[in-house]
Design a protein around this motif. Structure first.
Motif, mmCIF file in Angstrom:
data_model
loop_
_atom_site.group_PDB
_atom_site.id
_atom_site.type_symbol
_atom_site.label_atom_id
_atom_site.label_comp_id
_atom_site.label_asym_id
_atom_site.label_seq_id
_atom_site.Cartn_x
_atom_site.Cartn_y
_atom_site.Cartn_z
ATOM 1 N N THR A 200 -14.099 33.496 6.901
ATOM 2 C CA THR A 200 -15.697 33.901 6.926
ATOM 3 C C THR A 200 -15.854 34.467 5.571
ATOM 4 O OG1 THR A 200 -15.589 34.469 9.131
ATOM 5 C CG2 THR A 200 -17.276 35.531 7.935
ATOM 6 N N ILE A 201 -17.045 34.191 5.026
ATOM 7 C CA ILE A 201 -17.505 34.570 3.583
ATOM 8 C C ILE A 201 -18.473 35.617 3.722
ATOM 9 C CG2 ILE A 201 -19.152 32.850 3.114
ATOM 10 C CD1 ILE A 201 -18.315 33.027 0.296
ATOM 11 N N SER A 202 -18.346 36.752 3.058
ATOM 12 C CA SER A 202 -19.561 37.709 3.095
ATOM 13 C C SER A 202 -19.688 38.398 1.901
ATOM 14 C CB SER A 202 -19.141 38.691 3.934
ATOM 15 O OG SER A 202 -17.722 39.491 3.741
ATOM 16 N N ARG A 203 -20.396 39.133 1.595
ATOM 17 C CA ARG A 203 -20.769 39.920 0.199
ATOM 18 C C ARG A 203 -21.452 41.063 0.462
ATOM 19 N NH1 ARG A 203 -24.374 36.038 -3.460
ATOM 20 N NH2 ARG A 203 -24.127 37.800 -4.828
ATOM 21 N N ASP A 204 -21.236 41.992 -0.585
ATOM 22 C CA ASP A 204 -21.894 43.383 -0.521
ATOM 23 C C ASP A 204 -22.504 43.399 -1.862
ATOM 24 O OD1 ASP A 204 -22.639 46.052 -0.564
ATOM 25 O OD2 ASP A 204 -20.822 46.879 0.410
ATOM 26 N N ASN A 205 -23.846 43.457 -1.865
ATOM 27 C CA ASN A 205 -24.503 43.458 -3.290
ATOM 28 C C ASN A 205 -24.505 44.676 -3.758
ATOM 29 O OD1 ASN A 205 -24.713 40.653 -3.289
ATOM 30 N ND2 ASN A 205 -27.079 40.755 -2.589
ATOM 31 N N ALA A 206 -24.346 45.997 -2.905
ATOM 32 C CA ALA A 206 -24.334 46.941 -3.600
ATOM 33 C C ALA A 206 -22.914 47.532 -4.351
ATOM 34 C CB ALA A 206 -24.499 48.193 -2.533
ATOM 35 N N LYS A 207 -21.839 46.586 -3.922
ATOM 36 C CA LYS A 207 -20.666 46.878 -4.519
ATOM 37 C C LYS A 207 -20.392 45.715 -5.355
ATOM 38 C CE LYS A 207 -18.697 49.469 -0.842
ATOM 39 N NZ LYS A 207 -17.534 49.610 0.436
ATOM 40 N N ASN A 208 -21.514 44.835 -5.682
ATOM 41 C CA ASN A 208 -20.919 43.589 -6.546
ATOM 42 C C ASN A 208 -19.566 42.834 -6.126
ATOM 43 O OD1 ASN A 208 -23.205 44.320 -8.060
ATOM 44 N ND2 ASN A 208 -22.202 44.294 -9.827
ATOM 45 N N THR A 209 -19.296 42.719 -4.779
ATOM 46 C CA THR A 209 -18.137 42.088 -4.327
ATOM 47 C C THR A 209 -18.519 41.071 -3.233
ATOM 48 O OG1 THR A 209 -17.254 44.436 -4.517
ATOM 49 C CG2 THR A 209 -15.892 42.678 -3.252
ATOM 50 N N VAL A 210 -17.707 40.056 -3.152
ATOM 51 C CA VAL A 210 -17.702 38.958 -2.360
ATOM 52 C C VAL A 210 -16.297 38.869 -1.572
ATOM 53 C CG1 VAL A 210 -17.174 37.014 -3.979
ATOM 54 C CG2 VAL A 210 -18.108 36.670 -1.792
ATOM 55 N N TYR A 211 -16.358 38.699 -0.292
ATOM 56 C CA TYR A 211 -15.096 38.635 0.337
ATOM 57 C C TYR A 211 -14.834 37.349 1.068
ATOM 58 C CZ TYR A 211 -16.163 43.769 0.061
ATOM 59 O OH TYR A 211 -16.545 44.796 -0.398
ATOM 60 N N LEU B 207 -9.548 38.521 1.198
ATOM 61 C CA LEU B 207 -9.697 38.413 -0.369
ATOM 62 C C LEU B 207 -11.008 39.138 -0.704
ATOM 63 C CD1 LEU B 207 -8.604 34.573 -1.202
ATOM 64 C CD2 LEU B 207 -6.933 36.494 -1.026
ATOM 65 N N SER B 208 -10.817 39.586 -1.967
ATOM 66 C CA SER B 208 -11.976 40.278 -2.518
ATOM 67 C C SER B 208 -12.160 39.603 -3.858
ATOM 68 C CB SER B 208 -11.834 41.624 -2.644
ATOM 69 O OG SER B 208 -11.691 42.208 -1.359
ATOM 70 N N CYS B 209 -13.516 39.638 -4.342
ATOM 71 C CA CYS B 209 -13.787 39.219 -5.942
ATOM 72 C C CYS B 209 -14.920 40.163 -6.293
ATOM 73 C CB CYS B 209 -14.291 37.763 -5.764
ATOM 74 S SG CYS B 209 -14.731 37.171 -7.404
ATOM 75 N N ALA B 210 -14.578 40.943 -7.254
ATOM 76 C CA ALA B 210 -15.549 42.210 -8.012
ATOM 77 C C ALA B 210 -16.127 41.389 -9.314
ATOM 78 C CB ALA B 210 -14.660 43.212 -8.176
ATOM 79 N N ALA B 211 -17.274 41.472 -9.150
ATOM 80 C CA ALA B 211 -18.013 40.714 -10.261
ATOM 81 C C ALA B 211 -18.813 42.145 -11.249
ATOM 82 C CB ALA B 211 -18.988 40.172 -9.794
#
Length: 121
Positions: A68-79, A19-23
């Motif tokens: 597993t939860i992770s995030r990419d702050n450069a992409k404003n996205t959490v997975y 799953l992805s969540c874009a902010a």
């Protein structure tokens, strides 16, 4: 903060989904992020959370070791990487955000719309 979740679908037991969540907004890296889920006829439960920096993660008991939860702050996205799925994981999954990682677990300020995950046996 506006949140847009995606990635749900139908999967067989034992399978995986991400799953992805874009902010939106320029302050994503200031927020702790989390995932919740709500199965039919049940309350919404906390699934996983991650600190604003990504250095700390925490999980609900039923998913520990499988999700597993992770995030990419450069992409404003959490997975949310979900492995070894079973029918009990069937639910609508929601992403959420709050500046306080403790508050995130119970009453986050921001919610995304849900994405449905269905696990067939």
């Amino acid at each position: 903060v506006q949140l847009q979740a995606s990635g749900g679908g139908l999967v067989q037991a034992g399978g995986s989904l991400r799953l992805s969540c874009a902010a939106s907004g320029r302050t994503f890296s200031s927020y702790a992020m989390g995932w919740f889920r709500q199965a039919p006829g049940k309350e919404r439960d906390f699934v996983a959370g991650i600190s604003s920096s990504g250095n700390s993660t925490y999980y609900g008991g039923s998913v520990k070791g499988r999700f597993t939860i992770s995030r990419d702050n450069a992409k404003n996205t959490v997975y949310l990487q979900m492995n070894s799925l079973n029918p009990a994981d069937t639910a609508v999954y929601y992403c959420a955000a709050d500046r306080n990682p403790i508050v995130l677990r119970t009453a986050p300020d921001y919610w995304g719309q849900g994405t449905l995950v269905t696990v067939s046996s």
